[in-house]
Design a protein around this motif. Sequence first.
Motif, mmCIF file in Angstrom:
data_model
loop_
_atom_site.group_PDB
_atom_site.id
_atom_site.type_symbol
_atom_site.label_atom_id
_atom_site.label_comp_id
_atom_site.label_asym_id
_atom_site.label_seq_id
_atom_site.Cartn_x
_atom_site.Cartn_y
_atom_site.Cartn_z
ATOM 1 N N GLU A 149 -6.180 -1.140 -0.419
ATOM 2 C CA GLU A 149 -5.474 -2.327 -0.897
ATOM 3 C C GLU A 149 -3.991 -2.018 -1.161
ATOM 4 O OE1 GLU A 149 -6.965 -3.773 -4.600
ATOM 5 O OE2 GLU A 149 -6.518 -5.843 -4.058
ATOM 6 N N ARG A 183 -10.883 -3.273 1.542
ATOM 7 C CA ARG A 183 -9.719 -3.074 0.679
ATOM 8 C C ARG A 183 -9.986 -2.094 -0.481
ATOM 9 N NH1 ARG A 183 -7.189 -7.562 -2.136
ATOM 10 N NH2 ARG A 183 -7.304 -8.853 -0.256
ATOM 11 N N ASP A 184 -11.259 -1.890 -0.889
ATOM 12 C CA ASP A 184 -11.536 -1.005 -2.029
ATOM 13 C C ASP A 184 -11.806 0.439 -1.610
ATOM 14 O OD1 ASP A 184 -14.818 -0.849 -1.963
ATOM 15 O OD2 ASP A 184 -13.992 -2.700 -1.152
ATOM 16 N N GLU A 186 -8.425 -9.412 6.227
ATOM 17 C CA GLU A 186 -7.648 -9.449 4.971
ATOM 18 C C GLU A 186 -6.300 -8.755 5.131
ATOM 19 O OE1 GLU A 186 -10.381 -7.843 2.004
ATOM 20 O OE2 GLU A 186 -10.886 -9.894 1.467
#
Lengths: 393, 596
Positions: free
Chosen positions: B473, B549-550, B578
């Motif tokens: 992220e 993203r994590d 994303e």
Amino acid sequence: MASSTSTTSNAVIPKKYSREIVFLATLLLLLVFVIFTAFAARMYHKKYHVLGDEWFARGEQDFHSGNAAAALSDYRNALLYSPGNTNFQFHLAKALAANGRNDEARAYLVTLLSDSPGSGETNLELARIAAHGGPKMMPDALRYYHAAIYGVWDTDPIAMRWQVRNEFCEYLLDNNAMNQAEAEIIALADNTNPEDFGGQKTAANLLLRARMWSRALQEFQTLLSHDPHDEDGLAGAATAAFQLGQYPEAEEYLQRLPREKLADPELARMHEVSRSVLSLNPFEPGLSTDEKAKRTAKAIVLAEARATACERQNGGTPSPRVPASSLTSALATSNQNAADWTERNLRKYPERIDPAMSSVFEMEDAAAGLCGEPQGSDYALWLITRSRAGNSK
Amino acid sequence: MSLTSLPPLPPDTQPEPIPQSSRPSIRSLWATCRSWSSRILSLREDQLFMFLAVLIGIFSGLAVVCFRIAIEWVHLVTLGSSMSPPVPRVLVVPVVGGLIVALLVIYAFPAARGSGVNQTKAAVYISNGYIPFNTVTGKFVICALGIGTGQSLGPEDPSLQIGAGIASLLGRRLNLSQEKVRLIAPVGAAAGLAAAFNAPISSVIFVIEEVIGTWSAGVLGAIVLAAVSAVITMRIFMGSESLFRVPPVRVANAGELLAYVVLGVIGGGASLAFLKWLAYARPRIQKWPNWTRYCQPAAAGLVIGFIGIRFPQVMGAGYSVIDQALHGQFSWKLLLVLAALKIFATGISFLSGTPGGMFAPTLFIGAMLGGAVGSFEHHFFPSLTGTVGTYALVGMGVFFAGFLRTPITSVFMVIELTGSYTAILPIMTANLVAYFISRTYQKVPLFDLLARQDGFVLPSIEEQREQVPLTVEVAMKTDSSVVALPDELAADLARRTEEQKDALILVRMNPGQWLLLDRDELRRLAADGAMTTKAAEAKPRGPLPILFRDQSLEDALHAVGDWPAVPVVSRADLSELEGVVTLADILRAFRNASPE
């Protein structure tokens, strides 16, 4: 496979031994190590056990020889080698209490109590500590004494419970808790083995201390039925009979006592008073009319003299308890009837003995109220008054 | 040839010729043993590792039993069996003991210095798990002598190193791989500590929290097995009683937590003061002339002897004193005095270079402080229901958390010692308060500090624990890509992306399957005269990895590889883009996160 992998850079591997041999040698070494450790651990536990017992024995010796401080240190050392030993802990707590370190003793005992809440001896020690804590700790003392009485005792529970109740009764009497004491003393007396004369004597003495005269007399009489010459029994029975106003019985018990026993000031006083009462009381059964008249006339003279002296001593100042007028009126009544209450008239008209004695009692009572407890023959007359008043009630 | 294959003796055979019949029996027994040994050793290395863990546990348990007995034996022989030894003994024994300790450390066992925890960590991270057996012997002898003659140190940390040393020796002798030899030392450490503490859970957690730093599945099983076998072994020989009897624990209402917060603050403050003192004094003492090393332990012994005349409780590990404090057998004033004196005595013992552990003194100081705070609070707030013993117990955990900075171990240790969860809330609250106070005002924990003072840098487990991992992220870009559908015409797509020259073109194929379209490839497709070629017809280079993203940036580095960019998609819908992440983005994120 593991054997083909590389070794650490720093390690020195003896190439001549195969892994199998190293592994077997390891197992063999383990076996040897187990045997050695078992031996060492056995010696260790044995040594600890011995040290614990030695220190405990030393503590017992010190404690029983009155050296509580040394005993405390010994018990602590004993516990070092057997920390979970509840017997050692209990004795340490006792030593702490004997050294006045009641808070620490209580901490140990409370811990012991949490393990065995029904333990009689732990509760008893806690009760003793609470008993030393003064009136503030009285509720705790009562709780622990009760728990000790109804608790578990390993050896001779009946005797132990009796002893604890005895101690509890003493504690209650010392602290003027008469109501609770009466119940406990009665229970103690009821639970006393009829064959246990020592126990009976203790219970009877406690009844005396609690002013339960009638029950005390009964106990002492039972005791005397087994041993009519028991000096403590005779003294106790005499005291109880005296307090009950049974002066002939009291005198009889006192006369049975050896002379040296009568040297006791309290018994000597009772003896003197009893004899006075018996010699002055016109209502003693079996007296002839002449003797009754003679005693009544003597009583009137004694009472008038006491009343007159009291009135003079008081100077007419009224007492908050007894108005002077009651003494004056009692004296006046006596004076008015002086002619009727002569010895000759009383002999002639024995029915006048009762009103004459009533007047005597009025004078003695009023004088006692105004001038304090009388002495000598007046005291005997006053006791007869009280005894008559009690009987009439 | 096995035992079972031996021919039976004829019934009339006389038992006389024993040598003749025993010779083949011994040989066959030997053969059977070798055969079994080979079978065990031919197990897969991870299976063998588990088997060895049990063996290490038993060895460590036995060693710790002997170690404990040796300490007690030295104490009995030198100081006697009384709790308050005679004054001459109290003064002379620690001094003579200190002199012998100094000579042994300087001439015979120089590697036996320190508590044992850092030395084990150093073995794992610097020497590939190698701990010379000489160190184990030295640790055993010197610590037994030092603690037995009254130095204010404990046997747990040395037990940890003894266990690790035994494990290291076994691993080396059995030719385990280098990786396994490195991992086997913590296994032995857990076994040694578990046997010394009689608390397997806390020991396992301590080794993971302080020595290894990670919950590695590969070693966790072995550590647990070793710890359990060590504790069983220890209990067989020494009994199952805890080191101290635990009083009934009571916490009636949650409002009382405030009282434990006070304990946490005081414990945290005291542990901080102790840490600061050691941090300040140790490097200065290390600079003293070399000859002073001969007399430092003796001097410490003399000071402790003087303290011991009036307060013998301070000498040695002090388990019996902890036991008394737990049962409320000291006044709060005495408890405070004992806590202060123990901090001083332990400090000088440790600073003098006497090998020995900090665990037992930490528990001692914590119990005294807890007991003092509990007694004091009870005196002024009689409505508090927690017993003094409960406070002393919580105090042990508090000081442990503040001084050794292992918060999880400190909580589990108290729970394991009490065998009850009753005090879990006070323990957690007070321990965390103490831990945060200590961490706020002393950035480097004790063991890391000692290692740095000794000139080597070991991985700081606390720092690792508190490091926030960088995730995708942080690096990904959300507006630098164009998403195309598979049936979109290449010519249309080329026109659409004409304006966005730097944008990456990603074709959404099936859920979770993406295609990164190169601009040259797009131009080639768009050049089709019929204008019918679709975006999906591009030739893929291979399956394009996806990221979430994590995920950590380390994962992203592995995934990106030679790809110019990798799509970051939603975990809930793999067809929803994303963002995208490139190697440059990842490197930039690392650079931005570095402290410089």
